[in-house]
Motif scaffolding. Structure first.
Motif, short mmCIF file in Angstrom:
data_model
loop_
_atom_site.label_atom_id
_atom_site.label_comp_id
_atom_site.label_asym_id
_atom_site.label_seq_id
_atom_site.Cartn_x
_atom_site.Cartn_y
_atom_site.Cartn_z
N ASP A 1 0.81 -1.22 0.00
CA ASP A 1 0.00 0.00 0.00
C ASP A 1 0.85 1.28 0.00
O ASP A 1 0.35 2.35 0.31
CB ASP A 1 -0.95 0.01 1.20
N GLY A 2 2.13 1.17 -0.33
CA GLY A 2 2.98 2.35 -0.34
C GLY A 2 4.45 1.96 -0.27
O GLY A 2 4.80 0.78 -0.34
N VAL B 1 8.56 -7.59 2.13
CA VAL B 1 7.91 -6.30 2.31
C VAL B 1 6.66 -6.20 1.44
O VAL B 1 5.62 -5.69 1.88
CB VAL B 1 8.89 -5.15 1.98
N ALA B 2 6.74 -6.67 0.20
CA ALA B 2 5.62 -6.54 -0.74
C ALA B 2 4.36 -7.24 -0.26
O ALA B 2 3.24 -6.87 -0.65
CB ALA B 2 6.02 -7.08 -2.10
N ALA B 3 4.50 -8.24 0.59
CA ALA B 3 3.34 -8.98 1.07
C ALA B 3 2.67 -8.32 2.27
O ALA B 3 1.67 -8.84 2.78
CB ALA B 3 3.78 -10.40 1.45
N ARG B 4 3.18 -7.18 2.70
CA ARG B 4 2.68 -6.54 3.92
C ARG B 4 2.39 -5.06 3.68
O ARG B 4 2.84 -4.48 2.70
CB ARG B 4 3.70 -6.70 5.05
N SER B 5 1.65 -4.47 4.59
CA SER B 5 1.38 -3.04 4.51
C SER B 5 2.55 -2.26 5.09
O SER B 5 3.36 -2.80 5.86
CB SER B 5 0.11 -2.69 5.29
N VAL B 6 2.63 -0.98 4.74
CA VAL B 6 3.66 -0.12 5.30
C VAL B 6 3.58 -0.11 6.82
O VAL B 6 4.59 -0.24 7.52
CB VAL B 6 3.54 1.32 4.74
N LYS C 1 8.12 5.55 6.48
CA LYS C 1 7.30 5.62 5.28
C LYS C 1 7.83 6.72 4.37
O LYS C 1 8.31 7.76 4.83
CB LYS C 1 5.85 5.93 5.66
N VAL C 2 7.73 6.52 3.07
CA VAL C 2 8.02 7.58 2.10
C VAL C 2 6.78 8.46 2.04
O VAL C 2 5.76 8.09 1.47
CB VAL C 2 8.35 7.00 0.71
#
Length: 405
Positions: A245-246, A301-306, A322-323
């Motif tokens: 999600d980010g 990381v891609a499998a999880r939310s920020v 977070k960016v």
């Protein structure tokens, strides 16, 4: 509370657009009396720069020129020239960011002004500086970023480098100029004399290289920085990663942080044995196996939310963030707690919210309450401090020698 450090120092800001005005804003925040001098008519080119309110007021100008008095003088009129010379005679600091030699033609170069006022600290900011084969060339921050080698290091391999989107050269040179000016003022206490400070955007950006120059020179010219996209091959693991999600950044390049991070990944669905793999326990080992590590971390990381990733990494004290978009930055509780988005009350536009400066002193407040001046707003007040009579001031205003709008 103490008085601000530069109280009693008069600064003439004869600059435009970004680097010079930023220096003036910083000195104003530190307590100096800063007088912004603009040409009649349009004034500083920054007045036309985004974001423009009501098609006439530039947020760019408001941000860079708060805390200053504003005068606008026609130097073509002898009375205007006399006004400027008297103003410079009264000054401690003069800031300009024109091409080398341009102000000599107006009689406002360092050689002439220092003869009249030997205590003057004169700060010039230009693309290439006042010496060297390129001194005569025009330039902006973009030019210095390209020439310095910084731009070549960013972006994805095989693609043209992106614009940095912040004026790194101007702002970094500006704050170096602030430091140099203060050092020159301190040196003047003992010497009794000012001096010329020659700041170049190109110089400043080259000085920023914390590893690229020394890697090249100390390797005998064999190591050149390459575009690597989203991570640093010499500091595994240190880079940008995409969650579901980010985006976020992770800094697990230090051995102890890496071991905690790798163990966490293994415990939360990462590769088996990842945390105990001794190949990754040193920086050289991680760099050698960078692709293997990045493949595992990116998938995890891609499998999880920020939020999930940040919560897990905060729990093991691995730096991550977070960016953020600008709206998120402005709403960030840390930024709010530090007062980094300041508020000013403008007589026409009401409440303004603008970036603050990062100065924090224990015994004085550097927050600027005074909004940026209208063009020529303080003509009469400044002229009076220079000894011009009310009649002379009235005549100069009437004849447009002192311009305002």
């Amino acid at each position: 509370m103490q008085a601000l450090p530069l109280q009693g120092i008069r600064v003439i800001d004869y600059s435009h657009f970004l680097a010079g005005p930023y220096v003036g804003r910083c000195l104003a925040a530190l307590g100096a009396e800063v007088i912004k001098v603009e040409r009649p008519g349009t004034g500083d080119a920054g007045r036309q720069h985004a974001h423009v309110i009501d098609e006439q007021q530039s947020g760019y100008f408001l941000q860079l020129n708060m805390g200053k008095q504003g005068v606008s003088v026609d130097m073509k009129d002898p009375r205007g020239k006399d006004f400027m010379l008297k103003l410079c005679d009264s000054a401690d600091v003069f800031i300009e960011n024109y091409r080398p030699g341009a102000l000599d033609k107006l009689g406002l170069g360092y050689a002439e002004l220092s003869k009249r006022n030997p205590r003057l600290v004169y700060c010039s900011i230009s693309a290439y500086g006042h010496t060297g084969p390129d001194a005569h060339r025009a330039g902006f921050g973009l030019i210095a970023e390209a020439k310095s080698g910084i731009m070549q290091m960013v972006g994805n391999p095989g693609e043209a480098p992106p614009l940095l989107r912040i004026s790194l050269g101007d702002m970094y040179t500006g704050i170096h100029a602030v430091a140099a000016i203060n050092a020159a003022l301190l040196g003047r206490v003992n010497s009794g004399k000012g001096q010329h400070i020659d700041m170049a955007l190109y110089d400043t950006l080259v000085s920023m290289h914390e590893y690229a120059v020394q890697c090249y020179t100390l390797s005998g010219g064999t190591v050149l920085p390459q575009q690597t996209g989203h991570d640093m091959p010499t500091s595994t693991l240190y880079g940008v990663f995409r969650a579901n999600d980010g985006d976020l950044v992770i800094a697990a390049q230090v051995d102890d942080a890496w071991k905690r991070f790798a163990t966490l990944l293994e415990q939360h669905g990462g590769p088996a044995g990842f945390g105990a793999d001794t190949r990754f326990h040193s920086l050289n080992g991680r760099n050698a196996h960078r692709v293997e590590i990045l493949t595992a971390v990116k998938a995890w990381v891609a499998a999880r939310s920020v939020a999930t990733v940040l919560d897990l990494l905060d729990g093991i004290d691995v730096p991550a963030a977070k960016v953020q978009r600008i709206d998120e930055v402005i709403q960030d509780p840390q930024i709010q707690a530090r007062g980094m988005v300041m508020e000013q009350e403008h007589p026409r536009y009401g409440k303004l919210r603008l970036p603050n400066l990062p100065f924090r002193f224990s015994d004085c407040d550097t927050t600027i309450r005074q909004v940026a001046p209208d063009l020529g707003q303080h003509n009469a007040e400044v002229a009076a401090t220079l000894g011009f009579s009310p009649a002379e001031i009235t005549a100069m205003v009437a004849d447009g020698v002192l311009f305002s709008k």
